[in-house]
Structure formats: structure tokens, C-alpha cells
Write a protein that holds these residues in place. Structure first.
Motif, PDB file in Angstrom:
ATOM      1  N   MET A   1       0.809  -1.185  -0.039  1.00  0.00           N
ATOM      2  CA  MET A   1      -0.069   0.064  -0.102  1.00  0.00           C
ATOM      3  C   MET A   1       0.954   1.182   0.049  1.00  0.00           C
ATOM      4  O   MET A   1       0.564   2.192  -0.735  1.00  0.00           O
ATOM      5  CB  MET A   1      -1.031  -0.165   1.265  1.00  0.00           C
ATOM      6  CG  MET A   1      -1.936   1.056   1.260  1.00  0.00           C
ATOM      7  SD  MET A   1      -3.163   0.892  -0.073  1.00  0.00           S
ATOM      8  CE  MET A   1      -4.111   2.425   0.213  1.00  0.00           C
ATOM      9  N   THR A   2       1.865   1.161   0.661  1.00  0.00           N
ATOM     10  CA  THR A   2       2.689   2.483   0.882  1.00  0.00           C
ATOM     11  C   THR A   2       3.436   2.759  -0.531  1.00  0.00           C
ATOM     12  O   THR A   2       3.544   3.976  -0.860  1.00  0.00           O
ATOM     13  CB  THR A   2       3.822   2.183   1.951  1.00  0.00           C
ATOM     14  OG1 THR A   2       3.358   1.776   3.041  1.00  0.00           O
ATOM     15  CG2 THR A   2       4.707   3.336   2.255  1.00  0.00           C
ATOM     16  N   ASP A   3       3.959   1.856  -1.085  1.00  0.00           N
ATOM     17  CA  ASP A   3       4.394   1.864  -2.710  1.00  0.00           C
ATOM     18  C   ASP A   3       3.494   2.580  -3.375  1.00  0.00           C
ATOM     19  O   ASP A   3       3.765   3.679  -4.188  1.00  0.00           O
ATOM     20  CB  ASP A   3       4.987   0.615  -3.025  1.00  0.00           C
ATOM     21  CG  ASP A   3       6.238   0.101  -2.428  1.00  0.00           C
ATOM     22  OD1 ASP A   3       7.100   0.938  -1.884  1.00  0.00           O
ATOM     23  OD2 ASP A   3       6.388  -1.059  -2.668  1.00  0.00           O
ATOM     24  N   VAL A   4       2.212   2.131  -3.529  1.00  0.00           N
ATOM     25  CA  VAL A   4       1.174   2.615  -4.301  1.00  0.00           C
ATOM     26  C   VAL A   4       1.092   4.371  -4.101  1.00  0.00           C
ATOM     27  O   VAL A   4       0.800   5.022  -5.008  1.00  0.00           O
ATOM     28  CB  VAL A   4       0.029   1.922  -4.199  1.00  0.00           C
ATOM     29  CG1 VAL A   4      -1.317   2.708  -4.910  1.00  0.00           C
ATOM     30  CG2 VAL A   4       0.070   0.468  -4.798  1.00  0.00           C
ATOM     31  N   LEU A   5       0.816   4.546  -2.685  1.00  0.00           N
ATOM     32  CA  LEU A   5       0.704   5.842  -2.448  1.00  0.00           C
ATOM     33  C   LEU A   5       2.015   6.557  -2.588  1.00  0.00           C
ATOM     34  O   LEU A   5       1.576   7.917  -3.049  1.00  0.00           O
ATOM     35  CB  LEU A   5       0.281   6.024  -0.862  1.00  0.00           C
ATOM     36  CG  LEU A   5      -0.981   5.200  -0.193  1.00  0.00           C
ATOM     37  CD1 LEU A   5      -1.210   5.523   1.281  1.00  0.00           C
ATOM     38  CD2 LEU A   5      -2.174   6.085  -0.927  1.00  0.00           C
ATOM     39  N   ARG A   6       2.942   6.197  -2.535  1.00  0.00           N
ATOM     40  CA  ARG A   6       4.257   6.987  -3.066  1.00  0.00           C
ATOM     41  C   ARG A   6       4.053   7.251  -4.393  1.00  0.00           C
ATOM     42  O   ARG A   6       4.189   8.360  -5.022  1.00  0.00           O
ATOM     43  CB  ARG A   6       5.253   6.157  -2.740  1.00  0.00           C
ATOM     44  CG  ARG A   6       5.973   6.200  -1.508  1.00  0.00           C
ATOM     45  CD  ARG A   6       7.367   5.840  -1.146  1.00  0.00           C
ATOM     46  NE  ARG A   6       7.542   5.633   0.386  1.00  0.00           N
ATOM     47  CZ  ARG A   6       7.992   4.651   0.776  1.00  0.00           C
ATOM     48  NH1 ARG A   6       8.026   3.654   0.127  1.00  0.00           N
ATOM     49  NH2 ARG A   6       8.214   4.482   2.024  1.00  0.00           N
ATOM     50  N   ARG A   7       3.645   6.307  -5.213  1.00  0.00           N
ATOM     51  CA  ARG A   7       3.535   6.748  -6.639  1.00  0.00           C
ATOM     52  C   ARG A   7       2.627   7.629  -6.978  1.00  0.00           C
ATOM     53  O   ARG A   7       2.713   8.667  -7.857  1.00  0.00           O
ATOM     54  CB  ARG A   7       3.248   5.309  -7.509  1.00  0.00           C
ATOM     55  CG  ARG A   7       3.305   5.505  -8.888  1.00  0.00           C
ATOM     56  CD  ARG A   7       4.466   5.788  -9.732  1.00  0.00           C
ATOM     57  NE  ARG A   7       5.420   5.095  -9.235  1.00  0.00           N
ATOM     58  CZ  ARG A   7       6.607   5.427  -8.899  1.00  0.00           C
ATOM     59  NH1 ARG A   7       6.918   6.843  -8.678  1.00  0.00           N
ATOM     60  NH2 ARG A   7       7.819   4.577  -8.540  1.00  0.00           N
ATOM     61  N   VAL A   8       1.310   7.429  -6.501  1.00  0.00           N
ATOM     62  CA  VAL A   8       0.087   8.154  -6.877  1.00  0.00           C
ATOM     63  C   VAL A   8       0.148   9.686  -6.170  1.00  0.00           C
ATOM     64  O   VAL A   8      -0.361  10.634  -6.597  1.00  0.00           O
ATOM     65  CB  VAL A   8      -1.382   7.508  -6.667  1.00  0.00           C
ATOM     66  CG1 VAL A   8      -1.153   6.293  -7.645  1.00  0.00           C
ATOM     67  CG2 VAL A   8      -1.619   7.141  -5.384  1.00  0.00           C
TER      68      VAL A   8
END
Length: 113
Positions: A1-8
Motif C-alpha cells: 500500500m505504501t508503494d502505491v501511495l508514494r507513486r500516486v
């Protein structure tokens, strides 16, 4: 989840997704459209978006090579939540500005700087 939030949550990624949501673009078109982004940052962001499956990079065998970027179906699905967030920002932008003004005035009075 953290990786996705970093990207978006990355401002450059969001801007690129929004621009590509309007249609396929060449690298230089993207670079001219995004004020303040360096070539290095644009290249890095496009590579990350491609790696994440949000952007499709197509190279045409011309001299020099022509490269185009487009949203993948996954990237296109990201336009809905981004649009919702943008609408929220437009609706509440003045509220945020007012809150900042009040906070800054209070912090100045109380010496919080």
C-alpha cells in the motif's frame, strides 16, 4: 500500500497521468507541458510509471527514433480517483487558504515560527 501511495502521491506522476489522460504524448510534448520538471525527473517518473504498469512506452523505428507515451488501461483507471481529488481541491481550496491564514496569524502572535 505504501508503494502505491508514494507513486500516486508524487506530484510529477499525477501531472503526467492527467496529461496522458488527454491523449498520447511524445517526450518533448510532456516536458514542455510540465512547468518546472527537469529532463532527468521526467525520464525517471516515466520509467517508474511504465514499471508500475500505468504508462505504455512505444518506440517507432524512425531516424531518430520516435517515442510516444500513453496510459495503459490500469493508468486510465487512475484518472477517476485523481479527478475526484482534483474536484475536492477546487471545492475546498479557499477553505484551506483561509485555514492557513488563520494558522499563520496565530503562530506569529504566539511566536511559533
Amino acid at each position: 500500500m505504501t508503494d502505491v501511495l508514494r507513486r500516486v502521491g508524487d506530484k510529477w506522476s499525477v501531472l503526467i497521468v492527467v496529461l496522458l489522460g488527454q491523449g498520447t504524448r511524445r517526450y518533448n510534448e510532456l516536458h514542455r507541458s510540465i512547468e518546472g520538471i527537469s529532463q532527468r525527473m521526467l525520464t525517471r517518473t516515466l520509467r517508474n510509471l511504465e514499471r508500475d504498469g500505468l504508462v505504455i512506452r512505444t518506440v517507432y523505428p524512425t531516424v531518430p527514433a520516435t517515442v510516444e507515451y500513453a496510459l495503459s488501461p490500469l493508468g486510465s483507471s487512475l484518472l477517476v480517483p485523481i479527478s475526484t481529488l482534483a474536484e475536492w481541491g477546487v471545492k475546498h481550496g479557499q477553505d484551506i487558504e483561509s485555514a492557513r491564514g488563520e494558522y499563520d496569524a496565530q503562530s506569529t502572535r504566539q511566536g511559533w515560527d
